[in-house]
Design a protein around this motif. Sequence first.
Motif, PDB file in Angstrom:
ATOM      1  N   LYS A  64      50.872  15.887  28.406  1.00 23.37           N
ATOM      2  CA  LYS A  64      51.659  17.119  28.248  1.00 23.37           C
ATOM      3  C   LYS A  64      50.752  18.344  28.174  1.00 23.37           C
ATOM      4  CE  LYS A  64      55.713  15.048  26.104  1.00 23.37           C
ATOM      5  NZ  LYS A  64      56.534  14.954  24.879  1.00 23.37           N
ATOM      6  N   SER A  65      49.525  18.171  27.736  1.00 23.17           N
ATOM      7  CA  SER A  65      48.552  19.253  27.741  1.00 23.17           C
ATOM      8  C   SER A  65      47.970  19.456  29.139  1.00 23.17           C
ATOM      9  CB  SER A  65      47.425  18.946  26.753  1.00 23.17           C
ATOM     10  OG  SER A  65      46.360  19.840  26.909  1.00 23.17           O
ATOM     11  N   PHE A  66      47.808  18.360  29.862  1.00 23.87           N
ATOM     12  CA  PHE A  66      47.231  18.414  31.207  1.00 23.87           C
ATOM     13  C   PHE A  66      48.134  19.153  32.191  1.00 23.87           C
ATOM     14  CE2 PHE A  66      47.751  16.375  35.349  1.00 23.87           C
ATOM     15  CZ  PHE A  66      46.548  16.691  35.943  1.00 23.87           C
ATOM     16  N   VAL A  67      49.430  18.886  32.161  1.00 21.92           N
ATOM     17  CA  VAL A  67      50.360  19.403  33.169  1.00 21.92           C
ATOM     18  C   VAL A  67      50.325  20.921  33.301  1.00 21.92           C
ATOM     19  CG1 VAL A  67      52.808  19.616  33.777  1.00 21.92           C
ATOM     20  CG2 VAL A  67      51.838  17.375  33.211  1.00 21.92           C
ATOM     21  N   PRO A  68      50.453  21.712  32.227  1.00 21.31           N
ATOM     22  CA  PRO A  68      50.406  23.167  32.417  1.00 21.31           C
ATOM     23  C   PRO A  68      49.050  23.657  32.927  1.00 21.31           C
ATOM     24  CG  PRO A  68      50.674  22.635  30.081  1.00 21.31           C
ATOM     25  CD  PRO A  68      50.754  21.361  30.837  1.00 21.31           C
ATOM     26  N   GLN A  78      50.441  23.153  46.801  1.00 23.12           N
ATOM     27  CA  GLN A  78      50.545  21.777  47.282  1.00 23.12           C
ATOM     28  C   GLN A  78      50.862  20.860  46.096  1.00 23.12           C
ATOM     29  OE1 GLN A  78      50.232  20.700  50.542  1.00 23.12           O
ATOM     30  NE2 GLN A  78      50.292  22.906  50.964  1.00 23.12           N
ATOM     31  N   PRO A  79      51.455  19.697  46.371  1.00 21.47           N
ATOM     32  CA  PRO A  79      51.754  18.768  45.270  1.00 21.47           C
ATOM     33  C   PRO A  79      50.491  18.363  44.519  1.00 21.47           C
ATOM     34  CG  PRO A  79      52.867  18.084  47.270  1.00 21.47           C
ATOM     35  CD  PRO A  79      51.933  19.204  47.652  1.00 21.47           C
ATOM     36  N   ILE A  80      50.633  18.165  43.225  1.00 19.51           N
ATOM     37  CA  ILE A  80      49.538  17.720  42.370  1.00 19.51           C
ATOM     38  C   ILE A  80      49.585  16.205  42.305  1.00 19.51           C
ATOM     39  CG2 ILE A  80      48.639  17.720  40.014  1.00 19.51           C
ATOM     40  CD1 ILE A  80      49.961  20.534  39.734  1.00 19.51           C
ATOM     41  N   LEU A  81      48.470  15.563  42.569  1.00 20.02           N
ATOM     42  CA  LEU A  81      48.375  14.113  42.507  1.00 20.02           C
ATOM     43  C   LEU A  81      47.621  13.730  41.251  1.00 20.02           C
ATOM     44  CD1 LEU A  81      48.681  11.265  43.668  1.00 20.02           C
ATOM     45  CD2 LEU A  81      46.558  11.671  44.949  1.00 20.02           C
ATOM     46  N   LEU A  82      48.264  12.978  40.394  1.00 15.95           N
ATOM     47  CA  LEU A  82      47.662  12.485  39.160  1.00 15.95           C
ATOM     48  C   LEU A  82      47.290  11.023  39.397  1.00 15.95           C
ATOM     49  CD1 LEU A  82      46.976  12.725  36.156  1.00 15.95           C
ATOM     50  CD2 LEU A  82      49.365  12.215  35.659  1.00 15.95           C
ATOM     51  N   ILE A  83      45.989  10.715  39.348  1.00 13.78           N
ATOM     52  CA  ILE A  83      45.523   9.345  39.578  1.00 13.78           C
ATOM     53  C   ILE A  83      45.133   8.737  38.241  1.00 13.78           C
ATOM     54  CG2 ILE A  83      43.831   7.873  40.739  1.00 13.78           C
ATOM     55  CD1 ILE A  83      43.548  10.115  42.839  1.00 13.78           C
ATOM     56  N   TYR A  84      45.799   7.675  37.890  1.00 16.06           N
ATOM     57  CA  TYR A  84      45.479   6.938  36.665  1.00 16.06           C
ATOM     58  C   TYR A  84      44.401   5.921  36.987  1.00 16.06           C
ATOM     59  CZ  TYR A  84      49.698   8.656  34.339  1.00 16.06           C
ATOM     60  OH  TYR A  84      50.660   9.430  33.761  1.00 16.06           O
ATOM     61  N   ASN A  85      43.352   5.894  36.204  1.00 17.95           N
ATOM     62  CA  ASN A  85      42.285   4.921  36.365  1.00 17.95           C
ATOM     63  C   ASN A  85      42.605   3.734  35.460  1.00 17.95           C
ATOM     64  OD1 ASN A  85      39.965   3.555  36.887  1.00 17.95           O
ATOM     65  ND2 ASN A  85      38.632   4.932  35.766  1.00 17.95           N
ATOM     66  N   LYS A 100      57.166  12.090  36.131  1.00 12.98           N
ATOM     67  CA  LYS A 100      58.204  12.060  37.174  1.00 12.98           C
ATOM     68  C   LYS A 100      59.116  13.278  37.098  1.00 12.98           C
ATOM     69  CE  LYS A 100      58.445   7.092  37.776  1.00 12.98           C
ATOM     70  NZ  LYS A 100      59.255   5.873  37.567  1.00 12.98           N
ATOM     71  N   GLN A 101      59.317  13.833  35.907  1.00 11.14           N
ATOM     72  CA  GLN A 101      60.190  14.989  35.734  1.00 11.14           C
ATOM     73  C   GLN A 101      59.550  16.291  36.205  1.00 11.14           C
ATOM     74  OE1 GLN A 101      61.147  14.939  31.583  1.00 11.14           O
ATOM     75  NE2 GLN A 101      62.420  13.116  31.740  1.00 11.14           N
ATOM     76  N   GLN A 102      58.244  16.279  36.410  1.00 13.01           N
ATOM     77  CA  GLN A 102      57.537  17.496  36.790  1.00 13.01           C
ATOM     78  C   GLN A 102      57.750  17.788  38.270  1.00 13.01           C
ATOM     79  OE1 GLN A 102      56.185  19.257  34.222  1.00 13.01           O
ATOM     80  NE2 GLN A 102      57.083  17.522  33.143  1.00 13.01           N
ATOM     81  N   LYS A 103      58.032  19.029  38.573  1.00 10.34           N
ATOM     82  CA  LYS A 103      58.179  19.435  39.972  1.00 10.34           C
ATOM     83  C   LYS A 103      56.796  19.532  40.599  1.00 10.34           C
ATOM     84  CE  LYS A 103      62.489  21.730  39.445  1.00 10.34           C
ATOM     85  NZ  LYS A 103      63.166  22.728  38.785  1.00 10.34           N
ATOM     86  N   ASN A 104      56.702  19.117  41.851  1.00  6.81           N
ATOM     87  CA  ASN A 104      55.482  19.263  42.628  1.00  6.81           C
ATOM     88  C   ASN A 104      54.323  18.428  42.053  1.00  6.81           C
ATOM     89  OD1 ASN A 104      54.508  20.352  44.983  1.00  6.81           O
ATOM     90  ND2 ASN A 104      53.548  22.086  43.984  1.00  6.81           N
ATOM     91  N   MET A 105      54.649  17.269  41.456  1.00  9.63           N
ATOM     92  CA  MET A 105      53.618  16.396  40.898  1.00  9.63           C
ATOM     93  C   MET A 105      54.004  14.943  41.160  1.00  9.63           C
ATOM     94  SD  MET A 105      52.192  16.161  37.003  1.00  9.63           S
ATOM     95  CE  MET A 105      51.057  17.522  37.165  1.00  9.63           C
ATOM     96  N   THR A 106      53.026  14.147  41.519  1.00  8.29           N
ATOM     97  CA  THR A 106      53.240  12.713  41.705  1.00  8.29           C
ATOM     98  C   THR A 106      52.051  11.972  41.100  1.00  8.29           C
ATOM     99  OG1 THR A 106      53.842  10.999  43.298  1.00  8.29           O
ATOM    100  CG2 THR A 106      52.151  12.597  43.994  1.00  8.29           C
TER     101      THR A 106
END
Length: 111
Positions: A64-68, A78-85, A100-106
């Motif tokens: 929740k801190s990362f998203v903003p 462009q869409p933000i891609l979050l890669i989980y290691n 998933k609820q965030q717009k423009n993020m996958t």
Amino acid sequence: MVNKDQLELVTVIVYVCADSTSLKPGLLFSGSEIYHEYYEEDRIIVATSENNWTSNFISTEFIKSFVPQAKEWNLSGQPILLIYNGHQDTIPMGQLNFVKQQKNMTSTFSA
């Protein structure tokens, strides 16, 4: 001289962008109290855990801190891609639902 009995582990969660810039980190200390006056920088996440392990709640708060921060840096639109290691089964469902609820993020997972 410092001996190993005087040391304490600190977990640092780091967010690195594709352009090699980084966002503000998350810090996890062992214990039960935080002296907030030591961490006045806004949007930095500082948490404590009795066993020094990241819980589902703490990791979700880190995201929740990362998203903003990520949205602020995303000047291209462009869409933000979050890669989980790690593995999908170790990521809390609340965190996955939040992303998933965030717009423009996958998000995706790497092994």
